[in-house]
Design a protein around this motif. Structure first.
Motif, PDB file in Angstrom:
ATOM      1  N   MET A 207      38.089  61.888 -11.831  1.00  0.00           N
ATOM      2  CA  MET A 207      36.830  61.198 -12.153  1.00  0.00           C
ATOM      3  C   MET A 207      36.911  60.565 -13.528  1.00  0.00           C
ATOM      4  O   MET A 207      36.470  59.451 -13.732  1.00  0.00           O
ATOM      5  CB  MET A 207      35.690  62.219 -12.110  1.00  0.00           C
TER       6      MET A 207
ATOM      7  N   GLU B  28      39.070  57.559 -13.459  1.00  0.00           N
ATOM      8  CA  GLU B  28      38.334  56.482 -12.798  1.00  0.00           C
ATOM      9  C   GLU B  28      37.420  55.763 -13.782  1.00  0.00           C
ATOM     10  O   GLU B  28      37.313  54.548 -13.785  1.00  0.00           O
ATOM     11  CB  GLU B  28      37.477  57.052 -11.666  1.00  0.00           C
TER      12      GLU B  28
ATOM     13  N   ALA C  93      25.471  59.689  -7.668  1.00  0.00           N
ATOM     14  CA  ALA C  93      26.019  59.946  -9.002  1.00  0.00           C
ATOM     15  C   ALA C  93      25.035  60.792  -9.792  1.00  0.00           C
ATOM     16  O   ALA C  93      23.820  60.591  -9.701  1.00  0.00           O
ATOM     17  CB  ALA C  93      26.262  58.629  -9.730  1.00  0.00           C
TER      18      ALA C  93
ATOM     19  N   GLU D 191      23.343  62.152 -13.345  1.00  0.00           N
ATOM     20  CA  GLU D 191      23.010  61.528 -14.627  1.00  0.00           C
ATOM     21  C   GLU D 191      24.214  61.551 -15.561  1.00  0.00           C
ATOM     22  O   GLU D 191      24.565  60.577 -16.200  1.00  0.00           O
ATOM     23  CB  GLU D 191      21.871  62.307 -15.294  1.00  0.00           C
ATOM     24  N   LYS D 192      24.828  62.732 -15.612  1.00  0.00           N
ATOM     25  CA  LYS D 192      25.979  62.957 -16.497  1.00  0.00           C
ATOM     26  C   LYS D 192      27.107  61.974 -16.199  1.00  0.00           C
ATOM     27  O   LYS D 192      27.754  61.460 -17.103  1.00  0.00           O
ATOM     28  CB  LYS D 192      26.460  64.391 -16.256  1.00  0.00           C
ATOM     29  N   GLU D 193      27.318  61.715 -14.914  1.00  0.00           N
ATOM     30  CA  GLU D 193      28.435  60.845 -14.523  1.00  0.00           C
ATOM     31  C   GLU D 193      28.199  59.400 -14.943  1.00  0.00           C
ATOM     32  O   GLU D 193      29.119  58.714 -15.381  1.00  0.00           O
ATOM     33  CB  GLU D 193      28.678  60.955 -13.015  1.00  0.00           C
TER      34      GLU D 193
ATOM     35  N   GLN E 209      30.294  57.310 -17.757  1.00  0.00           N
ATOM     36  CA  GLN E 209      30.882  56.000 -17.433  1.00  0.00           C
ATOM     37  C   GLN E 209      30.610  54.992 -18.553  1.00  0.00           C
ATOM     38  O   GLN E 209      31.520  54.294 -19.007  1.00  0.00           O
ATOM     39  CB  GLN E 209      30.298  55.487 -16.121  1.00  0.00           C
TER      40      GLN E 209
ATOM     41  N   ALA F 124      21.684  56.222 -17.595  1.00  0.00           N
ATOM     42  CA  ALA F 124      21.705  57.428 -16.777  1.00  0.00           C
ATOM     43  C   ALA F 124      20.310  57.835 -16.336  1.00  0.00           C
ATOM     44  O   ALA F 124      20.130  58.448 -15.291  1.00  0.00           O
ATOM     45  CB  ALA F 124      22.373  58.561 -17.550  1.00  0.00           C
TER      46      ALA F 124
END
Lengths: 403, 237
Positions: free
Chosen positions: A1, A4, A319, A321-323, A327, A392
């Motif tokens: 992740m 990515e 997704a 929030e953290k992801e 990003q 987020a």
């Protein structure tokens, strides 16, 4: 992740090439300014240290008055030294190599119709030893000349060049204001000191001649002492202090009315100044890095607004929030780190060029390079956080409807 | 999470209300909905705009929470879940198809389809393989490298369907999936949805205002003014 996210961030940066370039430029300017100014400042400090050591190592300066007045000193109301004080130092103190009484005065050196403003220093042969001077031609003072205060002089290279050009000055007569004196020697050149003054611009005459014919008193401004080894500096310093307290009859508990300084302290005092300058310049440069950070924040906010729909899709698909936060944070940090790396490179190139132009040594400091990089990464995190959090926390329903 | 008991509904709304705004400005969108959808159903939600059908869809899709009442998904009450927990429910059990396709621009069809698998933590090789299979299932083999801008509306919607089914969701939620398409491509899309429902057993809930499209569904529910008209608990194909 995570990989990515890095990949996504790099793609986003490439997609908006011009915009990313300008944002990165802001960080590049900030980082390279920090590195250049701090490196040049360190170079200046190194230069000062080197030149003070070139004055002669293991030196002690004894001056009347309290405290330290820096190069040039200042007049004090405390009693002056006399030639007897200098002699007492050489007879009573062990571990010393040479002693030089020293008095200066600005004067005009005249030869025929040539005229040069310089400084005349009354001293002894000890001066040459203490200050590491070597003779280019001619000879030192003889004991008779010193004792009688005969009108003879040793010229610094600059004075010799101004008055005699390429001629051999030995045996010629020059005038120091009203005093006519014969040239017996010329010193080798030492060049500019870091305080911008030409060390070769001086004339040495016997201290007795200086006192009687130029100053018209029996004062000695300062006594310079060179010590055999660095280890001996502290013991010599304390025996000098004891000797002068005794000679000047300073009672128990009273403060000294003279001071004994070694070159180490001189270096500390002067490098202290350049260090403060370096810190101030570095701080100013850091502000430009801060401005670069605001640039990142600005562009990330634009990016979040532009990509609201994308964020909505990602949130709808699941997704966290953290992801989404990570990003966008990775994107900001990628921009700032990239700027940091390029900035380190340009900063080092600019430092090398600047050091050459300013005749300063180039002192590569890995510490500042590391700090500059960490600082730029931190700028990315700090200024990227707010836009990333904004992304987020978007409501997926609204974000999906966003046009 | 285990599969719920087959006799229990997969999705169940109990006296669900949704009010937007507060006090004098309060605007009720749902006024007490009871609805049960069972595994394997294909349900069309119909109604005029403002009837509450989109709000109902957002609640079923765990994008929004009811003001009052209960939403039970696979025997689990969604009302008490946090924002991130609802995101995890969407990630693992739901697939979405929207009216406006909502694909990532400037990103290839294949990568669009891979997106849900990225969040599920599927490895790149496996991800690519499954995304290709999903695109093949919507008859888009050979279009993997094209970006949405290079695809027709019908093709884009098929990419969106591939993205919705690639993670093998329990429920596919389609919000006006044919709203932006002409009637021929609409029929293609509906045939695809019907096929996934029949052959893969994916439960489908679709919002539409076109009766023709609703015909593809096994059950139609009509919304009027925040309430359900008919079809209360009526099961059938």
């Amino acid at each position: 992740m995570f990989m990515e996210n890095v990949f996504l961030a790099l793609r986003e940066i490439r997609r908006n090439a011009l915009r990313s370039f300008l944002t990165i430029l802001g960080i590049v300017v900030g980082v390279s300014a920090v590195i250049t100014l701090v490196t040049l400042g360190r170079g200046a400090t190194a230069q000062v240290t080197r030149e003070i050591s070139s004055m002669g190592s293991n030196q002690l300066h004894i001056r009347p008055g309290q405290g330290f007045h820096g190069p040039g000193g200042s007049r004090s109301t405390a009693d002056k030294f006399t030639i007897d004080d200098a002699e007492a130092v050489s007879t009573h103190i062990s571990g010393i190599e040479a002693v030089a009484p020293n008095s200066n005065q600005a004067t005009q050196a005249i030869k025929g119709n040539l005229n040069w403003s310089t400084t005349v220093t009354g001293t002894t042969n000890g001066f040459l030893q203490v200050r590491d001077w070597e003779l280019h031609s001619g000879r030192e003072f003889t004991n008779t000349e010193l004792r009688a205060g005969k009108a003879v002089c040793i010229l610094g290279a600059t004075v010799c060049k101004e008055l005699f050009g390429a001629q051999n000055p030995i045996g010629s007569w020059i005038r120091l204001e009203k005093l006519s004196c014969q040239v017996i020697g010329v010193l080798k050149t030492k060049g500019q000191s870091s305080f911008g003054h030409d060390q070769d611009d001086m004339v040495l005459i016997p201290i007795a001649a200086f006192q009687r014919r130029i100053a018209g008193n029996t004062d000695v401004d300062a006594i310079f002492v060179s010590v055999r080894s660095a280890d001996a500096i502290d013991p010599v310093k304390s025996s000098l202090e004891r000797l002068f307290r005794d000679r000047r009859r300073i009672g128990e508990g009273k403060e000294d009315d003279f001071n004994v300084r070694d070159t180490r302290e001189l270096i500390q005092a002067l490098t202290g100044t350049t260090r403060v300058m370096t810190t101030l310049l570095g701080a100013v440069a850091a502000i430009s890095l801060l401005v670069g950070g605001i640039g990142i924040m600005n562009i990330m906010l634009v990016s979040v607004t532009e990509r609201t729909r994308e964020i909505g899709i990602r949130l709808a698909i699941g997704a966290l929030e953290k992801e989404v936060l990570i990003q966008f944070l990775v994107e900001a940090v990628a921009i700032s780190c990239f700027g940091g790396v390029v900035g380190i490179f340009t900063g080092l190139v600019a430092s090398i060029a600047g050091a050459k132009v300013l005749h300063l040594p180039f002192v590569l400091n890995f510490g500042i390079v590391g700090y500059a990089f960490l600082f730029s990464a931190a700028v990315g995190v700090i200024f990227g956080y707010f836009p990333a959090r904004k992304a987020a926390q978007l409501n997926p329903i609204d974000a999906l409807r966003h046009e | 999470m285990k599969e719920n008991h087959p006799d229990n509904p997969l999705l169940e709304l109990k006296a669900v209300t949704k009010v937007y705004g507060r006090g004098a400005a309060a605007m009720p969108a749902l006024k007490g909905i009871d609805l049960a959808i069972f595994r394997g159903e294909f349900v069309a939600i119909m109604g005029t705009s403002g009837s509450g059908k989109s709000t109902c869809m957002n609640i079923l899709g765990c994008l929004d929470v009811p003001t009052d009442g209960k939403y039970i998904f696979q025997d689990m009450s969604v009302g008490g879940l946090s924002r991130d927990q609802r995101a995890l429910v969407r990630r693992h059990f739901l697939g979405f198809v929207f009216q406006g396709f909502n694909l990532l621009n400037r990103t290839s069809a294949l990568e669009n389809v891979e997106l849900p698998l990225i969040y599920r933590g599927v490895r790149p090789g496996e991800r690519r393989k499954r995304a290709r299979e999903a695109l093949a299932a919507v008859n888009l083999s050979g279009w993997e490298a094209h970006t949405p801008g290079e695809l027709s509306g019908g093709q884009q919607q098929r990419v969106a369907i591939a993205r919705a089914i690639v993670s093998h969701p329990e429920v596919l939620l389609a919000d006006e999936p044919t709203g932006n398409l002409d009637s021929a491509t609409s029929r293609d899309v509906m045939n695809l949805l019907q096929r996934f429902n029949r052959e893969n057993g994916i439960t489908i809930v679709m919002v539409t205002h076109e009766p023709e499209m609703a015909e593809y569904a096994g059950r139609r529910i009509h919304f009027t003014d925040g309430l359900i008209d008919n079809g209360l608990m009526k099961r059938g194909r």
